[in-house]
Structure formats: structure tokens, C-alpha cells
Design a protein around this motif. Structure first.
Motif, PDB file in Angstrom:
ATOM      1  N   THR A  40     -13.093  -2.340   9.477  1.00 49.64           N
ATOM      2  CA  THR A  40     -12.203  -3.164   8.659  1.00 49.64           C
ATOM      3  C   THR A  40     -12.261  -2.725   7.209  1.00 49.64           C
ATOM      4  OG1 THR A  40     -12.499  -5.028  10.154  1.00 49.64           O
ATOM      5  CG2 THR A  40     -11.613  -5.512   7.983  1.00 49.64           C
ATOM      6  N   PHE A  41     -13.457  -2.370   6.743  1.00 50.60           N
ATOM      7  CA  PHE A  41     -13.584  -1.863   5.376  1.00 50.60           C
ATOM      8  C   PHE A  41     -12.676  -0.658   5.164  1.00 50.60           C
ATOM      9  CE2 PHE A  41     -15.404   1.426   2.679  1.00 50.60           C
ATOM     10  CZ  PHE A  41     -15.424   0.773   1.454  1.00 50.60           C
ATOM     11  N   PHE A  42     -12.770   0.320   6.048  1.00 44.13           N
ATOM     12  CA  PHE A  42     -11.946   1.523   5.901  1.00 44.13           C
ATOM     13  C   PHE A  42     -10.461   1.196   5.984  1.00 44.13           C
ATOM     14  CE2 PHE A  42     -15.826   3.876   7.423  1.00 44.13           C
ATOM     15  CZ  PHE A  42     -16.061   4.493   6.212  1.00 44.13           C
ATOM     16  N   PHE A  43     -10.092   0.348   6.927  1.00 42.39           N
ATOM     17  CA  PHE A  43      -8.685   0.014   7.115  1.00 42.39           C
ATOM     18  C   PHE A  43      -8.121  -0.714   5.894  1.00 42.39           C
ATOM     19  CE2 PHE A  43      -5.369  -2.660   9.358  1.00 42.39           C
ATOM     20  CZ  PHE A  43      -4.450  -1.636   9.416  1.00 42.39           C
ATOM     21  N   VAL A  44      -8.816  -1.717   5.396  1.00 42.84           N
ATOM     22  CA  VAL A  44      -8.333  -2.470   4.235  1.00 42.84           C
ATOM     23  C   VAL A  44      -8.349  -1.594   2.987  1.00 42.84           C
ATOM     24  CG1 VAL A  44      -8.813  -4.443   2.729  1.00 42.84           C
ATOM     25  CG2 VAL A  44      -8.931  -4.708   5.197  1.00 42.84           C
ATOM     26  N   PHE A  45      -9.344  -0.745   2.839  1.00 39.24           N
ATOM     27  CA  PHE A  45      -9.400   0.151   1.683  1.00 39.24           C
ATOM     28  C   PHE A  45      -8.189   1.085   1.673  1.00 39.24           C
ATOM     29  CE2 PHE A  45     -11.041   3.620  -0.929  1.00 39.24           C
ATOM     30  CZ  PHE A  45     -11.622   2.918  -1.973  1.00 39.24           C
ATOM     31  N   ILE A  46      -7.823   1.596   2.830  1.00 37.89           N
ATOM     32  CA  ILE A  46      -6.648   2.470   2.923  1.00 37.89           C
ATOM     33  C   ILE A  46      -5.373   1.694   2.625  1.00 37.89           C
ATOM     34  CG2 ILE A  46      -5.231   3.792   4.559  1.00 37.89           C
ATOM     35  CD1 ILE A  46      -7.953   4.732   5.772  1.00 37.89           C
ATOM     36  N   ILE A  47      -5.282   0.468   3.122  1.00 37.32           N
ATOM     37  CA  ILE A  47      -4.110  -0.365   2.831  1.00 37.32           C
ATOM     38  C   ILE A  47      -3.991  -0.597   1.329  1.00 37.32           C
ATOM     39  CG2 ILE A  47      -3.154  -2.690   3.051  1.00 37.32           C
ATOM     40  CD1 ILE A  47      -4.278  -2.727   5.906  1.00 37.32           C
ATOM     41  N   ILE A  65      -0.817   3.710   6.562  1.00 35.68           N
ATOM     42  CA  ILE A  65      -1.415   2.525   7.169  1.00 35.68           C
ATOM     43  C   ILE A  65      -1.393   2.635   8.691  1.00 35.68           C
ATOM     44  CG2 ILE A  65      -1.131   0.036   7.474  1.00 35.68           C
ATOM     45  CD1 ILE A  65      -0.072   0.008   4.540  1.00 35.68           C
ATOM     46  N   GLY A  66      -0.299   3.093   9.236  1.00 29.27           N
ATOM     47  CA  GLY A  66      -0.205   3.259  10.688  1.00 29.27           C
ATOM     48  C   GLY A  66      -1.182   4.297  11.218  1.00 29.27           C
ATOM     49  N   LEU A  67      -1.302   5.409  10.513  1.00 32.14           N
ATOM     50  CA  LEU A  67      -2.266   6.436  10.919  1.00 32.14           C
ATOM     51  C   LEU A  67      -3.699   5.915  10.818  1.00 32.14           C
ATOM     52  CD1 LEU A  67      -0.685   9.605   9.278  1.00 32.14           C
ATOM     53  CD2 LEU A  67      -0.860   9.093  11.715  1.00 32.14           C
ATOM     54  N   ALA A  68      -3.968   5.140   9.778  1.00 28.64           N
ATOM     55  CA  ALA A  68      -5.308   4.571   9.623  1.00 28.64           C
ATOM     56  C   ALA A  68      -5.620   3.590  10.751  1.00 28.64           C
ATOM     57  CB  ALA A  68      -5.428   3.869   8.271  1.00 28.64           C
ATOM     58  N   LEU A  69      -4.657   2.751  11.107  1.00 31.68           N
ATOM     59  CA  LEU A  69      -4.878   1.806  12.198  1.00 31.68           C
ATOM     60  C   LEU A  69      -5.094   2.539  13.517  1.00 31.68           C
ATOM     61  CD1 LEU A  69      -5.067  -1.076  13.205  1.00 31.68           C
ATOM     62  CD2 LEU A  69      -2.589  -1.071  13.481  1.00 31.68           C
ATOM     63  N   GLY A  70      -4.342   3.589  13.752  1.00 32.24           N
ATOM     64  CA  GLY A  70      -4.539   4.385  14.956  1.00 32.24           C
ATOM     65  C   GLY A  70      -5.916   5.006  15.007  1.00 32.24           C
ATOM     66  N   ALA A  94     -13.502  -6.750   4.884  1.00 28.06           N
ATOM     67  CA  ALA A  94     -12.369  -6.877   3.962  1.00 28.06           C
ATOM     68  C   ALA A  94     -12.828  -7.250   2.559  1.00 28.06           C
ATOM     69  CB  ALA A  94     -11.385  -7.910   4.489  1.00 28.06           C
ATOM     70  N   ILE A  95     -13.786  -8.154   2.460  1.00 27.59           N
ATOM     71  CA  ILE A  95     -14.298  -8.544   1.138  1.00 27.59           C
ATOM     72  C   ILE A  95     -14.948  -7.345   0.443  1.00 27.59           C
ATOM     73  CG2 ILE A  95     -16.043  -9.971  -0.033  1.00 27.59           C
ATOM     74  CD1 ILE A  95     -13.560 -11.522   0.852  1.00 27.59           C
ATOM     75  N   ILE A  96     -15.733  -6.587   1.170  1.00 25.46           N
ATOM     76  CA  ILE A  96     -16.382  -5.404   0.579  1.00 25.46           C
ATOM     77  C   ILE A  96     -15.333  -4.366   0.181  1.00 25.46           C
ATOM     78  CG2 ILE A  96     -17.970  -3.488   1.031  1.00 25.46           C
ATOM     79  CD1 ILE A  96     -19.533  -5.435   2.833  1.00 25.46           C
ATOM     80  N   ALA A  97     -14.277  -4.207   0.976  1.00 19.24           N
ATOM     81  CA  ALA A  97     -13.213  -3.249   0.647  1.00 19.24           C
ATOM     82  C   ALA A  97     -12.489  -3.650  -0.632  1.00 19.24           C
ATOM     83  CB  ALA A  97     -12.226  -3.147   1.800  1.00 19.24           C
ATOM     84  N   VAL A  98     -12.222  -4.919  -0.803  1.00 15.62           N
ATOM     85  CA  VAL A  98     -11.537  -5.380  -2.026  1.00 15.62           C
ATOM     86  C   VAL A  98     -12.420  -5.141  -3.247  1.00 15.62           C
ATOM     87  CG1 VAL A  98     -10.687  -7.433  -3.232  1.00 15.62           C
ATOM     88  CG2 VAL A  98     -10.064  -7.045  -0.852  1.00 15.62           C
ATOM     89  N   ILE A  99     -13.693  -5.456  -3.127  1.00 12.52           N
ATOM     90  CA  ILE A  99     -14.611  -5.219  -4.248  1.00 12.52           C
ATOM     91  C   ILE A  99     -14.690  -3.726  -4.562  1.00 12.52           C
ATOM     92  CG2 ILE A  99     -17.036  -5.341  -4.950  1.00 12.52           C
ATOM     93  CD1 ILE A  99     -17.161  -7.985  -3.301  1.00 12.52           C
ATOM     94  N   ALA A 100     -14.808  -2.901  -3.527  1.00 15.65           N
ATOM     95  CA  ALA A 100     -14.876  -1.448  -3.735  1.00 15.65           C
ATOM     96  C   ALA A 100     -13.589  -0.931  -4.371  1.00 15.65           C
ATOM     97  CB  ALA A 100     -15.148  -0.735  -2.417  1.00 15.65           C
ATOM     98  N   TRP A 101     -12.436  -1.440  -3.940  1.00 20.74           N
ATOM     99  CA  TRP A 101     -11.166  -0.982  -4.505  1.00 20.74           C
ATOM    100  C   TRP A 101     -11.064  -1.372  -5.975  1.00 20.74           C
ATOM    101  CZ3 TRP A 101      -7.971   2.671  -3.861  1.00 20.74           C
ATOM    102  CH2 TRP A 101      -6.772   2.680  -4.552  1.00 20.74           C
ATOM    103  N   ASP A 131      -0.949   0.462  -3.572  1.00 20.09           N
ATOM    104  CA  ASP A 131      -1.194   0.270  -5.001  1.00 20.09           C
ATOM    105  C   ASP A 131       0.018   0.740  -5.805  1.00 20.09           C
ATOM    106  OD1 ASP A 131      -2.487   1.612  -7.724  1.00 20.09           O
ATOM    107  OD2 ASP A 131      -3.440  -0.276  -7.111  1.00 20.09           O
ATOM    108  N   ALA A 132       0.371  -0.015  -6.829  1.00 18.24           N
ATOM    109  CA  ALA A 132       1.551   0.320  -7.632  1.00 18.24           C
ATOM    110  C   ALA A 132       1.376   1.616  -8.413  1.00 18.24           C
ATOM    111  CB  ALA A 132       1.859  -0.831  -8.595  1.00 18.24           C
ATOM    112  N   ASN A 133       0.149   1.944  -8.800  1.00 13.13           N
ATOM    113  CA  ASN A 133      -0.090   3.137  -9.620  1.00 13.13           C
ATOM    114  C   ASN A 133      -0.318   4.404  -8.812  1.00 13.13           C
ATOM    115  OD1 ASN A 133       0.060   1.638 -12.023  1.00 13.13           O
ATOM    116  ND2 ASN A 133      -2.070   1.026 -11.808  1.00 13.13           N
TER     117      ASN A 133
END
Length: 103
Positions: A10-17, A35-40, A84-91, A22-24
Motif C-alpha cells: 500500500t505504501f508503494f501504491f499510494v506513493f506512486i499515486i 497508477i494502473g501499472l503500479a496496481l498491476g 497509506a499514512i507512511i506514504a503520505v508522510i514520505a511524499w 502531483d500538480a508540479n
């Protein structure tokens, strides 16, 4: 093992999302491809280990119709939540440096 796998995938998936949308630094209209490739990829790696949820809502439906499935359901909720929480913090930590590199 299943709890760790759910959190990690989930960390990897949310981080990729977060990166793809991201706007920048995101992929703009092509974010869905990443996102689709990451989910696969997450599913290919995770299904042999624990049937790979990375989404508690996806696990809830089968658990309702499978007798006795709710005793392991907590893994499919806690793992993705923690990942997901760790991915948001890492992002939040990494994204300013990525944005500087793209200028």
C-alpha cells in the motif's frame, strides 16, 4: 507477514499515486497509466502472499460472503491504513526535493 506485505504494498501504491497526480511533477493526463501499472505490479507481487488487498473496501465484499473471513479482515484494514499514512508522510518529505529537480 500478511500485515507487513499489505502495509508495504500500500505504501508503494499510494506513493506512486501521489507522485503521478502531483500538480508540479505528475504525469498530467497520463497519470492513470502509471497508477494502473503500479496496481498491476502490486497485485502480481502481493496475490501469492496474502491475496493482496491494498484497499479495505475491496476486501469487505468477499468477506461478507465468505463465512469465517472476518477473523483476518483486520489485516486488510490495518495494513493499508498504516501503509497509506507512511506514504503520505514520505511524499510530504520527498516532494519538495523532487519539484526542485524538475525546474
Amino acid at each position: 507477514m500478511a500485515l507487513l506485505m499489505e502495509a508495504l504494498l500500500t505504501f508503494f501504491f499510494v506513493f506512486i499515486i501521489l507522485g503521478a497526480t502531483d500538480a508540479n511533477v505528475g504525469w498530467g493526463k497520463f497519470a492513470g497509466i502509471g497508477i494502473g501499472l503500479a496496481l498491476g505490479l502490486v497485485n502480481i507481487v502481493g496475490i501469492p502472499v496474502d491475496n493482496c488487498s491494498v484497499n479495505p473496501a475491496r476486501s469487505f465484499g468477499p468477506a461478507v460472503f465468505c463465512p469465517g473471513a472476518f477473523h483476518d479482515f483486520w489485516i486488510m484494514v490495518v495494513g493499508p491504513f498504516v501503509g497509506a499514512i507512511i506514504a503520505v508522510i514520505a511524499w510530504k518529505v520527498v516532494s519538495p526535493y523532487i519539484a526542485k529537480g524538475n525546474r
